[in-house]
Write an enzyme that holds these catalytic residues in place. Structure first.
Site, PDB file in Angstrom:
ATOM      1  N   ASN A   1     -32.341  25.653 -12.275  1.00  0.00           N
ATOM      2  CA  ASN A   1     -31.316  25.463 -13.311  1.00  0.00           C
ATOM      3  C   ASN A   1     -31.338  26.651 -14.263  1.00  0.00           C
ATOM      4  O   ASN A   1     -32.087  27.599 -14.067  1.00  0.00           O
ATOM      5  CB  ASN A   1     -31.555  24.133 -14.036  1.00  0.00           C
ATOM      6  CG  ASN A   1     -32.936  24.092 -14.654  1.00  0.00           C
ATOM      7  OD1 ASN A   1     -33.257  24.863 -15.543  1.00  0.00           O
ATOM      8  ND2 ASN A   1     -33.787  23.200 -14.138  1.00  0.00           N
TER       9      ASN A   1
ATOM     10  N   ALA B   1     -39.188  21.704 -20.982  1.00  0.00           N
ATOM     11  CA  ALA B   1     -38.807  22.197 -19.656  1.00  0.00           C
ATOM     12  C   ALA B   1     -37.603  21.438 -19.103  1.00  0.00           C
ATOM     13  O   ALA B   1     -37.428  20.253 -19.388  1.00  0.00           O
ATOM     14  CB  ALA B   1     -39.985  22.053 -18.699  1.00  0.00           C
TER      15      ALA B   1
ATOM     16  N   LYS C   1     -37.530  30.842   6.840  1.00  0.00           N
ATOM     17  CA  LYS C   1     -36.166  30.963   6.327  1.00  0.00           C
ATOM     18  C   LYS C   1     -35.160  30.295   7.270  1.00  0.00           C
ATOM     19  O   LYS C   1     -35.238  30.496   8.496  1.00  0.00           O
ATOM     20  CB  LYS C   1     -35.823  32.456   6.178  1.00  0.00           C
ATOM     21  CG  LYS C   1     -34.451  32.685   5.586  1.00  0.00           C
ATOM     22  CD  LYS C   1     -34.138  34.173   5.480  1.00  0.00           C
ATOM     23  CE  LYS C   1     -32.704  34.370   5.045  1.00  0.00           C
ATOM     24  NZ  LYS C   1     -32.285  35.764   5.111  1.00  0.00           N
TER      25      LYS C   1
ATOM     26  N   PRO D   1     -40.612  12.582  -9.748  1.00  0.00           N
ATOM     27  CA  PRO D   1     -41.141  11.657 -10.766  1.00  0.00           C
ATOM     28  C   PRO D   1     -40.682  12.085 -12.151  1.00  0.00           C
ATOM     29  O   PRO D   1     -40.457  13.282 -12.397  1.00  0.00           O
ATOM     30  CB  PRO D   1     -42.662  11.793 -10.623  1.00  0.00           C
ATOM     31  CG  PRO D   1     -42.886  13.077  -9.908  1.00  0.00           C
ATOM     32  CD  PRO D   1     -41.671  13.355  -9.083  1.00  0.00           C
ATOM     33  N   ASP D   2     -40.537  11.124 -13.027  1.00  0.00           N
ATOM     34  CA  ASP D   2     -40.152  11.422 -14.411  1.00  0.00           C
ATOM     35  C   ASP D   2     -41.432  11.640 -15.226  1.00  0.00           C
ATOM     36  O   ASP D   2     -42.101  10.683 -15.628  1.00  0.00           O
ATOM     37  CB  ASP D   2     -39.327  10.240 -14.967  1.00  0.00           C
ATOM     38  CG  ASP D   2     -38.721  10.572 -16.319  1.00  0.00           C
ATOM     39  OD1 ASP D   2     -39.368  11.320 -17.088  1.00  0.00           O
ATOM     40  OD2 ASP D   2     -37.606  10.090 -16.591  1.00  0.00           O
TER      41      ASP D   2
END
Ligand code: PMT
Length: 419
Positions: A226, A291, A305, A324-325
């Protein structure tokens, strides 16, 4: 060195947010023997980068030289309300407006009585009436004067108005008596004025910070990630170090250098971050999860690849597994540790964040609007709303990430003091 002053600040002034990094400190000096400590106080503020201006009562001149204060502060010292040459330099209302914090030291019984009554018959009392900045008072007087019912009443009135008291302390008094009435040490007054922002205010705390965007490999070349640059988390780590905490920074890949003094744990994936957080959490007093952790990872990470020729047609199906949170997991076992999460939202910021803090179970959620170009990902600034478990909010103005970090650490400090 005294011990009581910081607690007084927390009780009375805990609600205000951090001073700017280089605050304007207006030091008002009234006439007491303790004024001899004021040059050291000016030096403390200057060492920390504050801009200091001094104003004094006529009688204060008998106890400390205006020239000394002028030399140490680098600014002309104001004494008279009606002197055109002084007013020309900076008018008394401008002086009151200029201050980010006003410190009165020593504060005599007479000065506090006038302040409590709203009397403005000289420069110092006029500035006190005109300023809207937080006021920190360091009283100094004979023990009987301090314990006189008039003084007790005045102190109560001033405290109710939000004035922060630092000291007085017990000990030998200049008048030969013993008891309450000694002005606090310069270092304690300095800390009270800075509040939680003071260097050293997080001494003894071990703060765990996560930063950056996790990288979830698809194959050795490609990954899901992200836009997190790590700036927000690194700012928290840097500010925590400045305040004297031990800091462990668990960082997903970024292009930033770790702030000096932090212990850096480099990770790539959400699972690695989880392992690192769990290893460090128990030893820490607070966690700040800045994060951007990927919610999903590829079910299979190819060791070789993926070649275009391996893919039939124009589409490729990528099976994802939920990660997982981490925040929810550690919040469930936090005990007296303080856990702060972030919420990256693109719309309905407050409603979404209120829902999120319930599902995560943390002590504070810092919600940022990631649809803005000057906030959230990659920018040097951020506009955040603090949400607490009872759903109450505090909206902060646009600030540098360093300033946002300061405000988060203020909250952590306050929460730690209640545990
Ligand atoms: O790094 P910068 O470029 O400076 O950008 C800063 C930032 C936008 C990344 C930062 O301010 C921020 O909002 N970080 C949290 C981003 C995020 O993952 O938000 P979320 O709403 O998806 O997650 C909520 C909270 O749960 C976060 O504290 C996150 O760290 C945590 N989380 C999320 C998923 C997961 N699997 N485990 C978690 O612990």
């Amino acid at each position: 060195m005294s011990t009581g002053s910081k607690m007084v600040f927390l009780e009375e002034g805990g609600g205000r947010s951090s001073l700017p990094a280089e605050p304007n400190v207006l030091l008002l000096v009234s006439g007491g023997i303790a004024a001899y400590k004021i040059p050291e106080l000016v030096r403390e503020f200057r060492r920390e980068g504050a801009h200091v201006r001094c104003a004094m009562t006529e009688s204060a001149k008998e106890f400390v030289s205006p020239l000394v204060l002028q030399t140490l502060s680098g600014e002309a010292v104001r004494i008279s309300l009606l002197e055109p040459s002084e007013e020309g330099d900076i008018g008394h209302i401008d002086l009151a407006d200029w201050a980010d914090v006003v410190v009165v030291a020593p504060a005599t019984a007479n000065l506090m009585a006038k302040q409590a009554l709203g009397i403005a018959d000289d420069l110092v009392t006029t500035v006190l009436l005109a300023t809207t900045a937080p006021i920190v008072l360091a009283p100094a007087m004979n023990v009987n004067m301090w314990e006189n019912t008039s003084t007790i009443k005045n102190v109560k009135v001033l405290k109710e108005r939000g004035v922060v008291f630092v000291g007085p302390e017990a000990g030998d008094l200049a008048c030969g008596w013993q008891g309450m009435g000694r002005m606090s040490e310069a270092s304690d007054i300095f800390r009270a004025a800075y509040g939680f922002h003071a260097p050293g205010s997080l001494k003894g705390e071990r703060i765990l910070v996560t930063a950056g965007g996790t990288r979830e490999p698809i194959d050795p070349v490609r990954s899901l990630t992200n836009r997190s640059s790590g700036k927000m988390g690194y700012a928290v780590a840097k500010e925590a170090i400045r305040r004297g905490a031990d800091v462990v920074l668990i960082s997903a890949p970024t292009s930033l250098s770790a702030p000096e003094g932090v212990s850096l744990v480099a990770v790539e994936t959400a699972l690695e971050m989880r392992t690192a957080v769990k290893a460090e959490f128990e030893k820490s007093s607070a966690l700040v999860m800045a994060a951007a952790v990927a919610d999903f990872r590829p079910a299979v990470s190819e060791t070789r690849k993926i070649k275009k020729e391996q893919v039939e047609g124009d589409t490729i199906n990528l099976k994802l597994l939920r990660n997982p949170d981490i925040l929810a997991e550690v919040s469930a076992i936090k005990n007296n540790r303080v856990v702060v999460g972030f919420a990256a939202e693109s719309h309905n910021l407050v409603a979404a964040a209120r829902k999120k803090i319930k599902s995560k179970g943390c002590d504070l959620l810092v919600a940022n609007d990631i649809s803005r170009s000057d906030a959230g990902f990659e920018s040097d600034t951020n506009a955040v709303v603090f949400i607490t478990p009872d759903g109450s909010i505090e909206e902060l103005p646009l600030q540098t990430k360093q300033e946002v970090a300061g405000n988060i650490l203020d909250r952590i400090k306050k929460l730690r003091l209640t545990r």
